[in-house]
Design a protein around this motif. Structure first.
Motif, PDB file in Angstrom:
ATOM      1  N   LYS A  20      10.296   1.501 -11.238  1.00  0.00           N
ATOM      2  CA  LYS A  20      10.135   0.063 -11.042  1.00  0.00           C
ATOM      3  C   LYS A  20       8.662  -0.287 -10.916  1.00  0.00           C
ATOM      4  CE  LYS A  20      10.798   0.335  -6.024  1.00  0.00           C
ATOM      5  NZ  LYS A  20      11.582  -0.129  -4.878  1.00  0.00           N
ATOM      6  N   ALA A  21       8.389  -1.569 -11.136  1.00  0.00           N
ATOM      7  CA  ALA A  21       7.066  -2.127 -10.882  1.00  0.00           C
ATOM      8  C   ALA A  21       7.136  -2.839  -9.535  1.00  0.00           C
ATOM      9  CB  ALA A  21       6.689  -3.100 -11.986  1.00  0.00           C
ATOM     10  N   LEU A  22       6.057  -2.804  -8.789  1.00  0.00           N
ATOM     11  CA  LEU A  22       6.033  -3.467  -7.495  1.00  0.00           C
ATOM     12  C   LEU A  22       4.621  -3.913  -7.154  1.00  0.00           C
ATOM     13  CD1 LEU A  22       6.384  -0.729  -4.747  1.00  0.00           C
ATOM     14  CD2 LEU A  22       6.339  -0.185  -7.135  1.00  0.00           C
ATOM     15  N   TRP A  23       4.524  -4.876  -6.267  1.00  0.00           N
ATOM     16  CA  TRP A  23       3.247  -5.405  -5.818  1.00  0.00           C
ATOM     17  C   TRP A  23       3.013  -4.932  -4.389  1.00  0.00           C
ATOM     18  CZ3 TRP A  23       0.006  -8.112  -8.997  1.00  0.00           C
ATOM     19  CH2 TRP A  23       0.550  -8.572 -10.196  1.00  0.00           C
ATOM     20  N   LEU A  24       1.879  -4.269  -4.152  1.00  0.00           N
ATOM     21  CA  LEU A  24       1.562  -3.715  -2.839  1.00  0.00           C
ATOM     22  C   LEU A  24       0.145  -4.108  -2.426  1.00  0.00           C
ATOM     23  CD1 LEU A  24       2.877  -0.064  -3.353  1.00  0.00           C
ATOM     24  CD2 LEU A  24       4.054  -1.933  -2.173  1.00  0.00           C
ATOM     25  N   THR A  25      -0.078  -4.196  -1.122  1.00  0.00           N
ATOM     26  CA  THR A  25      -1.427  -4.436  -0.615  1.00  0.00           C
ATOM     27  C   THR A  25      -2.229  -3.136  -0.666  1.00  0.00           C
ATOM     28  OG1 THR A  25      -0.861  -3.899   1.666  1.00  0.00           O
ATOM     29  CG2 THR A  25      -0.576  -6.218   0.977  1.00  0.00           C
ATOM     30  N   ARG A  26      -3.501  -3.236  -0.494  1.00  0.00           N
ATOM     31  CA  ARG A  26      -4.360  -2.043  -0.481  1.00  0.00           C
ATOM     32  C   ARG A  26      -3.933  -1.096   0.650  1.00  0.00           C
ATOM     33  NH1 ARG A  26      -7.318   1.719   1.891  1.00  0.00           N
ATOM     34  NH2 ARG A  26      -9.108   2.424   0.712  1.00  0.00           N
ATOM     35  N   ARG A  27      -3.602  -1.659   1.801  1.00  0.00           N
ATOM     36  CA  ARG A  27      -3.168  -0.835   2.933  1.00  0.00           C
ATOM     37  C   ARG A  27      -1.875  -0.090   2.604  1.00  0.00           C
ATOM     38  NH1 ARG A  27      -4.203  -0.222   7.798  1.00  0.00           N
ATOM     39  NH2 ARG A  27      -4.252  -1.457   9.440  1.00  0.00           N
ATOM     40  N   GLU A  28      -0.909  -0.785   2.000  1.00  0.00           N
ATOM     41  CA  GLU A  28       0.352  -0.135   1.627  1.00  0.00           C
ATOM     42  C   GLU A  28       0.115   0.983   0.608  1.00  0.00           C
ATOM     43  OE1 GLU A  28       3.508  -3.837   2.160  1.00  0.00           O
ATOM     44  OE2 GLU A  28       2.233  -3.766   0.369  1.00  0.00           O
ATOM     45  N   ILE A  29      -0.826   0.753  -0.301  1.00  0.00           N
ATOM     46  CA  ILE A  29      -1.150   1.770  -1.312  1.00  0.00           C
ATOM     47  C   ILE A  29      -1.808   2.977  -0.636  1.00  0.00           C
ATOM     48  CG2 ILE A  29      -2.539   2.281  -3.365  1.00  0.00           C
ATOM     49  CD1 ILE A  29      -2.117  -0.781  -4.076  1.00  0.00           C
ATOM     50  N   ALA A  30      -2.763   2.723   0.250  1.00  0.00           N
ATOM     51  CA  ALA A  30      -3.435   3.819   0.963  1.00  0.00           C
ATOM     52  C   ALA A  30      -2.432   4.616   1.804  1.00  0.00           C
ATOM     53  CB  ALA A  30      -4.551   3.272   1.843  1.00  0.00           C
ATOM     54  N   ASP A  31      -1.464   3.915   2.392  1.00  0.00           N
ATOM     55  CA  ASP A  31      -0.455   4.580   3.228  1.00  0.00           C
ATOM     56  C   ASP A  31       0.453   5.520   2.420  1.00  0.00           C
ATOM     57  OD1 ASP A  31      -1.448   3.375   5.495  1.00  0.00           O
ATOM     58  OD2 ASP A  31       0.137   1.854   5.627  1.00  0.00           O
ATOM     59  N   LEU A  32       0.462   5.388   1.100  1.00  0.00           N
ATOM     60  CA  LEU A  32       1.270   6.284   0.259  1.00  0.00           C
ATOM     61  C   LEU A  32       0.692   7.694   0.223  1.00  0.00           C
ATOM     62  CD1 LEU A  32       2.039   3.809  -2.649  1.00  0.00           C
ATOM     63  CD2 LEU A  32       3.693   4.728  -0.991  1.00  0.00           C
ATOM     64  N   GLY A  33      -0.596   7.833   0.550  1.00  0.00           N
ATOM     65  CA  GLY A  33      -1.234   9.145   0.673  1.00  0.00           C
ATOM     66  C   GLY A  33      -1.014  10.056  -0.517  1.00  0.00           C
ATOM     67  N   GLU A  34      -0.401  11.204  -0.261  1.00  0.00           N
ATOM     68  CA  GLU A  34      -0.187  12.224  -1.291  1.00  0.00           C
ATOM     69  C   GLU A  34       0.785  11.791  -2.379  1.00  0.00           C
ATOM     70  OE1 GLU A  34      -1.707  15.297  -1.734  1.00  0.00           O
ATOM     71  OE2 GLU A  34      -3.074  14.466  -0.227  1.00  0.00           O
ATOM     72  N   ARG A  35       1.498  10.701  -2.148  1.00  0.00           N
ATOM     73  CA  ARG A  35       2.429  10.220  -3.175  1.00  0.00           C
ATOM     74  C   ARG A  35       1.721   9.451  -4.284  1.00  0.00           C
ATOM     75  NH1 ARG A  35       6.874   7.283   0.162  1.00  0.00           N
ATOM     76  NH2 ARG A  35       5.072   6.846   1.440  1.00  0.00           N
ATOM     77  N   LEU A  36       0.411   9.182  -4.108  1.00  0.00           N
ATOM     78  CA  LEU A  36      -0.358   8.562  -5.190  1.00  0.00           C
ATOM     79  C   LEU A  36      -0.515   9.578  -6.309  1.00  0.00           C
ATOM     80  CD1 LEU A  36      -3.120   6.591  -3.248  1.00  0.00           C
ATOM     81  CD2 LEU A  36      -1.041   5.698  -4.341  1.00  0.00           C
ATOM     82  N   ARG A  37      -0.395   9.129  -7.540  1.00  0.00           N
ATOM     83  CA  ARG A  37      -0.450  10.024  -8.702  1.00  0.00           C
ATOM     84  C   ARG A  37      -1.770  10.763  -8.778  1.00  0.00           C
ATOM     85  NH1 ARG A  37       2.144   9.952 -14.086  1.00  0.00           N
ATOM     86  NH2 ARG A  37       1.700  12.060 -14.782  1.00  0.00           N
ATOM     87  N   SER A  38      -2.848  10.084  -8.368  1.00  0.00           N
ATOM     88  CA  SER A  38      -4.164  10.727  -8.351  1.00  0.00           C
ATOM     89  C   SER A  38      -5.069   9.968  -7.394  1.00  0.00           C
ATOM     90  CB  SER A  38      -4.784  10.734  -9.758  1.00  0.00           C
ATOM     91  OG  SER A  38      -5.405   9.493 -10.040  1.00  0.00           O
ATOM     92  N   PRO A  39      -6.197  10.564  -7.016  1.00  0.00           N
ATOM     93  CA  PRO A  39      -7.153   9.845  -6.173  1.00  0.00           C
ATOM     94  C   PRO A  39      -7.824   8.688  -6.916  1.00  0.00           C
ATOM     95  CG  PRO A  39      -8.005  12.013  -6.764  1.00  0.00           C
ATOM     96  CD  PRO A  39      -6.593  11.953  -7.257  1.00  0.00           C
ATOM     97  N   MET A  40      -7.691   8.669  -8.245  1.00  0.00           N
ATOM     98  CA  MET A  40      -8.305   7.590  -9.032  1.00  0.00           C
ATOM     99  C   MET A  40      -7.616   6.250  -8.774  1.00  0.00           C
ATOM    100  SD  MET A  40      -9.106   9.558 -12.627  1.00  0.00           S
ATOM    101  CE  MET A  40      -7.425  10.123 -12.874  1.00  0.00           C
ATOM    102  N   VAL A  41      -6.378   6.263  -8.286  1.00  0.00           N
ATOM    103  CA  VAL A  41      -5.644   5.022  -8.013  1.00  0.00           C
ATOM    104  C   VAL A  41      -6.396   4.208  -6.967  1.00  0.00           C
ATOM    105  CG1 VAL A  41      -3.489   4.042  -7.122  1.00  0.00           C
ATOM    106  CG2 VAL A  41      -3.420   6.028  -8.656  1.00  0.00           C
ATOM    107  N   LEU A  42      -6.602   4.789  -5.799  1.00  0.00           N
ATOM    108  CA  LEU A  42      -7.282   4.080  -4.720  1.00  0.00           C
ATOM    109  C   LEU A  42      -8.764   3.867  -5.039  1.00  0.00           C
ATOM    110  CD1 LEU A  42      -6.283   2.799  -2.161  1.00  0.00           C
ATOM    111  CD2 LEU A  42      -6.821   4.906  -0.939  1.00  0.00           C
ATOM    112  N   MET A  43      -9.373   4.833  -5.726  1.00  0.00           N
ATOM    113  CA  MET A  43     -10.781   4.709  -6.090  1.00  0.00           C
ATOM    114  C   MET A  43     -11.027   3.464  -6.945  1.00  0.00           C
ATOM    115  SD  MET A  43     -13.189   7.357  -8.243  1.00  0.00           S
ATOM    116  CE  MET A  43     -13.160   8.574  -6.959  1.00  0.00           C
TER     117      MET A  43
END
Length: 162
Positions: free
Chosen positions: A114-137
């Motif tokens: 699915k596609a979803l809209w998240l805040t920066r904090r919610e994205i950062a809270d995903l931690g290791e579940r982010l596909r890569s560090p380039m997402v938050l960067m």
């Protein structure tokens, strides 16, 4: 003695990818995807296809993964990283884009849940579940005001539109 000629297939090549940071006020467009049996989160992103420009790839991947039509506004940056998933180097062109319209009937790419809209904090809270560090960067670069004109990325491929 001369060195043997190396064939084209012997030349090392990184994976060239694109991603879009699509912002709507304080939220960012993200995708929830299944990667090797695990759930991961990423911006709309994917590989550059033959005979397309980086800009075309970014718009296409966003539509295919989210159903959103977007307009690119800036290049945020170019990031290089060695993937933990397959061990290869990724060179990622991250673009900023504004959302134009959404087609909820559009089938999403295979693996995209699915596609979803998240805040920066919610994205950062995903931690290791982010596909890569380039997402938050790339989000942090965008939030810091890093925006390069799209004209900095050009294509000399026949039939391409930069």
């Amino acid at each position: 003695m001369t060195a043997p000629e190396s064939s084209i297939s012997d030349i090392w090549r990184p994976h060239v990818t694109v991603a879009c940071v699509v912002a709507d006020r304080d939220r960012f467009l993200m995708v929830e995807e299944e990667v090797n049996g695990c759930v991961a989160y990423n911006q709309p992103a994917g590989h550059l296809d033959d005979k397309e420009t980086l800009q075309q790839a970014a718009v296409r991947e966003t539509r295919e993964e989210t159903g959103w039509a977007v307009e690119l506004t800036h290049l945020i940056g170019v990031h290089q990283w060695r993937s933990k998933e397959h061990g290869d180097v990724i060179v990622r062109f991250s673009f900023a884009a504004k959302p134009l319209s959404h087609d909820p009937q559009q089938p999403l790419d295979v693996g995209i849940r699915k596609a979803l809209w998240l805040t920066r904090r919610e994205i950062a809270d995903l931690g290791e579940r982010l596909r890569s560090p380039m997402v938050l960067m790339s989000i942090d670069d965008w939030l810091a005001g890093q925006r390069l004109p799209l004209s900095i990325v050009s294509s000399l491929m026949p039939g391409s539109v930069s």
